[in-house]
Design an enzyme around this catalytic site. Structure first.
Site, PDB file in Angstrom:
ATOM      1  N   GLU A 178       0.831  -1.213   0.000  1.00  0.00           N
ATOM      2  CA  GLU A 178       0.000   0.000   0.000  1.00  0.00           C
ATOM      3  C   GLU A 178       0.861   1.258   0.000  1.00  0.00           C
ATOM      4  OE1 GLU A 178      -2.819   0.268   3.233  1.00  0.00           O
ATOM      5  OE2 GLU A 178      -3.585   2.190   2.532  1.00  0.00           O
ATOM      6  N   LYS A 220      -2.649  -2.117  -3.034  1.00  0.00           N
ATOM      7  CA  LYS A 220      -3.688  -1.260  -2.436  1.00  0.00           C
ATOM      8  C   LYS A 220      -3.291   0.203  -2.644  1.00  0.00           C
ATOM      9  CE  LYS A 220      -6.171  -0.232   1.844  1.00  0.00           C
ATOM     10  NZ  LYS A 220      -6.826  -0.833   3.002  1.00  0.00           N
ATOM     11  N   SER A 262      -9.975   4.062   0.566  1.00  0.00           N
ATOM     12  CA  SER A 262     -10.910   5.169   0.321  1.00  0.00           C
ATOM     13  C   SER A 262     -10.288   6.517   0.662  1.00  0.00           C
ATOM     14  CB  SER A 262     -12.241   4.958   1.035  1.00  0.00           C
ATOM     15  OG  SER A 262     -12.106   4.825   2.424  1.00  0.00           O
ATOM     16  N   GLY A 263      -9.357   6.551   1.580  1.00  0.00           N
ATOM     17  CA  GLY A 263      -8.507   7.727   1.772  1.00  0.00           C
ATOM     18  C   GLY A 263      -9.170   9.014   2.215  1.00  0.00           C
TER      19      GLY A 263
HETATM   20  P1  13P Z   1      -9.480   4.084   4.283  1.00  0.00           P
HETATM   21  O1  13P Z   1     -10.331   3.358   3.277  1.00  0.00           O
HETATM   22  O2  13P Z   1     -10.258   4.701   5.391  1.00  0.00           O
HETATM   23  O3  13P Z   1      -8.498   5.017   3.621  1.00  0.00           O
HETATM   24  O4  13P Z   1      -8.621   2.976   5.018  1.00  0.00           O
HETATM   25  C1  13P Z   1      -8.060   1.977   4.282  1.00  0.00           C
HETATM   26  C2  13P Z   1      -6.783   1.601   4.886  1.00  0.00           C
HETATM   27  O5  13P Z   1      -6.614   0.485   5.327  1.00  0.00           O
HETATM   28  C3  13P Z   1      -5.708   2.602   4.911  1.00  0.00           C
HETATM   29  O6  13P Z   1      -4.505   1.989   5.227  1.00  0.00           O
END
Ligand code: 13P
Length: 338
Positions: A178, A220, A262-263
């Site tokens: 990620e 991700k 989703s960020g």
């Molecule tokens: P969000 O979808 O809230 O960004 O979280 C996903 C996540 O695991 C971030 O590391």
């Protein structure tokens, strides 16, 4: 490392219409989420909340292939003594585990971060495998300014991601890699494209250097979006087209699946973007979700820490999970939001 084991797990994680529930908020982050609904964060309240989500059985079965857990949760038992991992496994979802130790200030580079956690990781992965984890997550944080991310930030973070991924595969755990390009800022959507494509290019160079078997990994990423403080916001179709254009250029076809974070996007926008990309289609990888906030904001609010609200909260979670399943299939429509 048995490559086939890794490949089968990765493929199960992105089976048609299935995505990941990111429920791996650290103790500090879940406290912030609970503060927003005036609930005190304790071991029991965190357990009650997460147990409620994992026991939304039908929605889990239909829409969720895996759950990313935090260290506390993978060891936790439900109120009736059943391990939480058993509850999700019974609902057909693989347990996953966040293994990074968080983003720390990058020395010599004000405002930039490097994710730590490689020390002792081999031993931790082996323990997590015994506790049931079949995939893991490591998140790098890349902030955008006129000069950031620097080459130092990109190189330190992608090197760590690749070392993490190699250690995961040695333990027969599928690494979710990620590299999150953060949405905050006044930058343009073009600048997000530029930074994301550089980050992905450097990441796949590092994964190759560390001999990571790409067919046994999941990416991700962020989507290509305008900075949140930019008055000019790219629309859904632009986001979908630019994100796919970037990935076609930078993500090898050997990668079985891409699951978005989703960020900070609103629930519905995160769904609309994913749906628009899958409607364009013709993709070499599966495109699905690994949402934290965009799956949990609605159930968290509906719950409010009260036992009598559990059915409403589970219904809210089931709805978002179903909407994202449809988006992963390119079959969502705004009219379904009700
Ligand atoms: P969000 O979808 O809230 O960004 O979280 C996903 C996540 O695991 C971030 O590391």
């Amino acid at each position: 490392m048995r490559k086939q084991v890794l490949e089968e797990i990765a493929q199960a994680m992105v089976a048609d219409g299935q995505g990941i529930l990111a429920a791996d908020e650290s103790t500090g982050t879940i406290k912030k989420r609970f503060d927003s609904i005036n609930v005190t964060s304790t071991e029991d309240s965190r357990r009650d909340y997460r147990e409620m989500l994992f026991r939304t059985t039908q929605a889990m079965q239909e829409n969720i292939s895996g759950v990313i857990l935090y260290d506390e949760t993978i060891r936790q038992k439900a109120a009736d003594g059943t391990p939480l991992t058993e509850i999700m496994t019974a609902a057909g979802a693989l347990p996953g585990i966040k293994v990074d130790a968080g983003a720390k200030d990058l020395a010599g580079h004000a405002g930039e971060m490097v994710t730590e956690g490689l020390d002792g990781l081999r031993e931790r992965l082996s323990e997590y495998h015994a506790l049931g984890a079949r995939f893991a997550k490591w998140r790098a944080v890349l902030n955008i300014t006129d000069t950031a991310p620097s080459a130092a930030c990109l190189s330190a973070n992608t090197h760590a991601l690749a070392r993490y991924a190699a250690l995961c595969q040695e333990a027969e755990i599928v690494p979710i890699v990620e590299p999150e390009v953060i949405m905050d800022g006044s930058h343009s959507v073009e600048r997000c494209y530029e930074v994301t494509s550089t980050a992905l290019t450097v990441l796949y160079e590092q994964l190759a250097i560390q001999n990571v078997h790409l067919e046994g990994t999941i990416l991700k990423p962020n989507m290509i979006v305008s900075g949140t403080q930019n008055p000019v916001q790219a629309n859904v179709q632009q986001v979908a087209e630019m994100t796919l254009d970037c990935f076609h250029k930078c993500v090898p076809q050997a990668v079985p699946g891409i699951v978005f974070l989703s960020g900070g996007q609103s629930d519905e926008l995160a769904t609309a973007h994913l749906d628009a990309m899958n409607k364009i289609g013709n993709l070499p990888w599966k495109l699905s979700f690994s949402y934290g906030r965009a799956l949990q904001a609605a159930p968290l609010k509906a719950w409010g820490g009260k036992a009598e609200n559990v059915p409403a909260a589970q219904a809210a979670f089931a709805h978002r999970a179903k909407m994202n399943r449809l988006a992963a299939l390119g079959q969502w429509d705004a009219s379904l939001e009700g």
